[in-house]
Enzyme design. Structure first.
Site, PDB file in Angstrom:
ATOM      1  N   ASP A 107      -3.180  36.388 -14.618  1.00  0.00           N
ATOM      2  CA  ASP A 107      -4.454  35.723 -15.415  1.00  0.00           C
ATOM      3  C   ASP A 107      -3.684  34.990 -16.486  1.00  0.00           C
ATOM      4  OD1 ASP A 107      -6.802  34.994 -16.592  1.00  0.00           O
ATOM      5  OD2 ASP A 107      -7.716  36.970 -15.567  1.00  0.00           O
ATOM      6  N   ASP A 111      -7.516  31.039 -17.226  1.00  0.00           N
ATOM      7  CA  ASP A 111      -8.728  31.319 -17.907  1.00  0.00           C
ATOM      8  C   ASP A 111      -9.193  30.251 -18.788  1.00  0.00           C
ATOM      9  OD1 ASP A 111     -10.298  33.992 -18.889  1.00  0.00           O
ATOM     10  OD2 ASP A 111      -9.436  32.639 -20.941  1.00  0.00           O
ATOM     11  N   GLU A 115     -10.438  28.437 -13.870  1.00  0.00           N
ATOM     12  CA  GLU A 115     -11.891  28.873 -14.161  1.00  0.00           C
ATOM     13  C   GLU A 115     -12.301  27.700 -14.852  1.00  0.00           C
ATOM     14  OE1 GLU A 115     -14.396  32.242 -16.713  1.00  0.00           O
ATOM     15  OE2 GLU A 115     -12.592  31.331 -17.733  1.00  0.00           O
ATOM     16  N   HIS A 119     -15.209  40.101 -13.711  1.00  0.00           N
ATOM     17  CA  HIS A 119     -15.311  41.012 -14.817  1.00  0.00           C
ATOM     18  C   HIS A 119     -16.100  40.631 -15.771  1.00  0.00           C
ATOM     19  CE1 HIS A 119     -12.516  37.793 -15.619  1.00  0.00           C
ATOM     20  NE2 HIS A 119     -12.881  38.246 -17.057  1.00  0.00           N
ATOM     21  N   ASP A 120     -16.763  39.181 -15.551  1.00  0.00           N
ATOM     22  CA  ASP A 120     -17.652  38.899 -16.578  1.00  0.00           C
ATOM     23  C   ASP A 120     -19.202  38.811 -16.114  1.00  0.00           C
ATOM     24  OD1 ASP A 120     -15.717  38.085 -18.377  1.00  0.00           O
ATOM     25  OD2 ASP A 120     -15.499  35.944 -17.266  1.00  0.00           O
TER      26      ASP A 120
HETATM   27  C1  GLC Z   1     -12.885  33.924 -19.639  1.00  0.00           C
HETATM   28  C2  GLC Z   1     -12.538  35.456 -19.276  1.00  0.00           C
HETATM   29  C3  GLC Z   1     -13.617  36.117 -20.166  1.00  0.00           C
HETATM   30  C4  GLC Z   1     -13.001  35.887 -21.715  1.00  0.00           C
HETATM   31  C5  GLC Z   1     -13.017  34.629 -21.954  1.00  0.00           C
HETATM   32  C6  GLC Z   1     -12.085  34.418 -23.087  1.00  0.00           C
HETATM   33  O1  GLC Z   1     -13.918  33.484 -19.546  1.00  0.00           O
HETATM   34  O2  GLC Z   1     -13.139  35.431 -17.738  1.00  0.00           O
HETATM   35  O3  GLC Z   1     -13.396  37.557 -19.976  1.00  0.00           O
HETATM   36  O4  GLC Z   1     -13.948  36.908 -22.403  1.00  0.00           O
HETATM   37  O5  GLC Z   1     -12.371  33.773 -20.870  1.00  0.00           O
HETATM   38  O6  GLC Z   1     -10.927  34.506 -22.963  1.00  0.00           O
END
Ligand code: GLC
Length: 554
Positions: free
Chosen positions: A106, A207, A255, A324-325
């Protein structure tokens, strides 16, 4: 003309692949300090292998103060000691490779931790060489420069007395955003990418990558996204960044919430695209965060079909229901009380056999559910805690806040992996960093290994089919629109035949009439026993059937 064999020969490894996402903190604790670790992941490689997946994506385990569980990196080439040592990570990579499992890390490059040495330097003075690595604005009338908001609540600006400026943070104030307008930021990140590639990493999940560009006039916005999501000009950054990954032959999945399908082709074009795939969130964001409610199947069908059709001829989808979110799929889309097993299986079949690369989040293969925390002190996620405080201050009753958190808190997905019915779910011999879901006695790997009808085995069969049947790799996706609020039916097809996926995503029985031009030849997989081959299919609540069919001329 559509030709399965021909297209298969042009396939990249990540297309004929199923990924498994590991959240290291909650996967397996090998040294019994209550926190999962790298050695714990190594210990569980045989389990991961047994799922049939051929790559893993690991959430961050780099050096970090852990304000946001590792998504605040203070050194990209060091490991947070709570997870082990750098040498453990190298050995993990080679052990995965020994098992023919590729390894995706990641990469958090929209921001760093405020304890990264770049930021520690940057905040000291305006002429520090690292100052321009971050985003600074002068106070306006002694206050924040504009109305830009943090995604974790409150203003996106934090005052820095040393320079009499505010710095920008889209997430927590301990996560200052990097200034991608400065080419030195890209150079520094390139070096990190090359370094991990040289150590054997096969790819990256990127990310928050749609946030790299910020609106450069720094004026007030009438919609938060305008300041920081897919801001015009981002393409230059992404295209330059993509050269790094291409140079190192790395797989990439960005993402990228909010990228419209019309623009997505540019992101994932098979030749010129910035990335191989993107995670889009149209099918999981039907409501604002922390709202309560059930998914409408018609909406789900429309959202996923838009992406399947949109990238049918160019580009490739990343398929997922959990990460995980997000809340657990069986609780969010399914029915985690009366139809827990059946609904987790139906949801699995519904998304995993679409065209694209499926991702399974740890515990999803067991049908792990949301956790019913009763007290705010049981939560660990900073976003959930912010939300609680914000709503309390706004006068919401505690009961209402807790109902929202139980539905949507990110901690729902972060409780420890449920390995067995032993104390702490076999995750650790000591009290874990976050409470185990009390339903671990019922839902766990050991119990499901012993039961062929369990969700774990169903997932194994789905993964095996996805990786061994060329039609499930390349066959065209075609929605069979039932115009209702229960069924999700589609085919994966070739001109002569293919697979028919029939799922009932509801608590009520349903009936599906097979279209005349499809002649069912075999029931390949079902989560209910003894189904005959009929032209009228009766579906029990949350039934999921996979058929082979031949195309007839009628
Ligand atoms: C992404 C991650 C999340 C994190 C955010 C800031 O959305 O998946 O878990 O809090 O980025 O890095």
């Amino acid at each position: 003309m559509f030709n399965l064999d021909q297209s298969a020969s042009h396939q990249s490894w990540w297309q004929n692949a199923v990924g498994y996402q590991i959240y290291p903190k909650s996967f397996f604790d090998s040294d019994n300090d209550g926190i999962g670790d790298i050695q714990g992941i190594i210990n569980k490689i045989p389990y991961i292998k047994s799922l049939g997946v051929n790559f893993v994506w690991l959430s961050p385990f780099f050096a970090s103060p852990n304000v946001d569980n590792g998504y605040d990196v203070s050194d990209y080439k060091q490991i947070d000691p709570q997870y082990g040592k750098l040498t453990d990570v190298f050995s993990m990579i080679s052990k995965f490779h020994d098992n023919d499992i590729k390894v995706v890390f990641d990469l958090v490059i929209n921001h760093t931790s405020d304890q990264h040495h770049w930021f520690e330097e940057a905040k000291q003075s305006r002429d520090n060489p690292y100052h321009d690595f971050y985003i600074w604005q002068k106070p306006v009338n002694g206050k924040v420069p504009n109305n830009w908001q943090s995604l974790f609540g409150g203003p996106a600006w934090e005052y820095n007395p040393e320079t009499d400026e505010y710095y920008y943070h889209l997430f927590a104030k301990q996560q200052p955003d990097l200034n991608w307008e400065n080419p030195k930021v890209h150079q520094a990140v390139s070096d990190i990418i090359d370094w991990w590639a040289a150590h054997g990493v096969d790819g990256f999940r990127l990310d928050a990558i749609s946030h790299l560009k910020k609106l450069q006039n720094f004026e007030n916005v009438d919609a938060p996204d305008k300041a920081m999501n897919n801001v015009p000009g981002i393409d230059t950054f992404l295209s330059e960044l993509s050269d790094d990954f291409k140079r190192d032959h790395l797989m990439t999945v960005g993402e990228a919430g909010g990228v419209p399908i019309a623009r997505a082709k540019q992101w994932v074009d098979s030749q010129q695209g910035y990335f191989n795939m993107i995670f889009q969130f149209d099918h999981v964001s039907f409501w604002e965060k922390f709202t309560v409610g059930k998914v409408d199947v018609a909406q789900l069908r429309a959202a996923l079909t838009r992406w399947q059709n949109g990238l049918a001829d160019n580009g490739w989808n990343a398929l997922f229901l959990e990460n995980h979110d997000l809340p657990r799929a069986v609780s969010y889309f399914g029915n985690d009380t009366n139809y827990r097993e059946k609904s987790s299986q139906a949801l699995g079949m519904m998304y995993l056999l679409m065209k694209g690369t499926p991702f399974v989040y740890q515990g999803q293969e067991l049908g792990m559910t949301n956790v019913s925390f009763k007290d705010i002190d049981q939560f660990r996620d900073l976003d959930s805690k912010h939300f609680y405080q914000e709503k309390l201050a706004a006068g919401w009753p505690v009961k209402k806040i807790m109902t929202s958190l139980r539905a949507k808190s990110r901690d729902n997905a972060r409780t420890p992996m449920q390995w067995s019915g032993d104390q702490h779910a076999g995750f650790s011999a000591t009290q874990p960093w976050i409470e185990v879901n009390p339903n671990y006695r019922e839902i766990n790997v050991a119990a499901q290994q012993a039961n062929p009808a369990a969700t774990l085995n169903f997932y194994r069969q789905l993964i095996h089919l996805r990786l061994t049947e060329p039609i499930l790799l390349n066959g065209r996706y075609q929605l069979v629109d039932t115009h209702d609020h229960q069924l999700y039916v589609y085919t994966r097809e070739t001109p002569t035949g293919g697979y028919l996926v029939v799922t009932n995503l509801s608590d009520q029985p349903a009936t599906f009439t097979v279209p005349n031009h499809l002649k069912l030849t075999k029931l390949v997989l079902s989560n209910y026993p003894n189904q005959a081959l009929n032209t009228t299919i009766k579906l029990a609540p949350w039934a999921a059937d996979l058929y082979r069919y031949e195309r007839t001329n009628s």
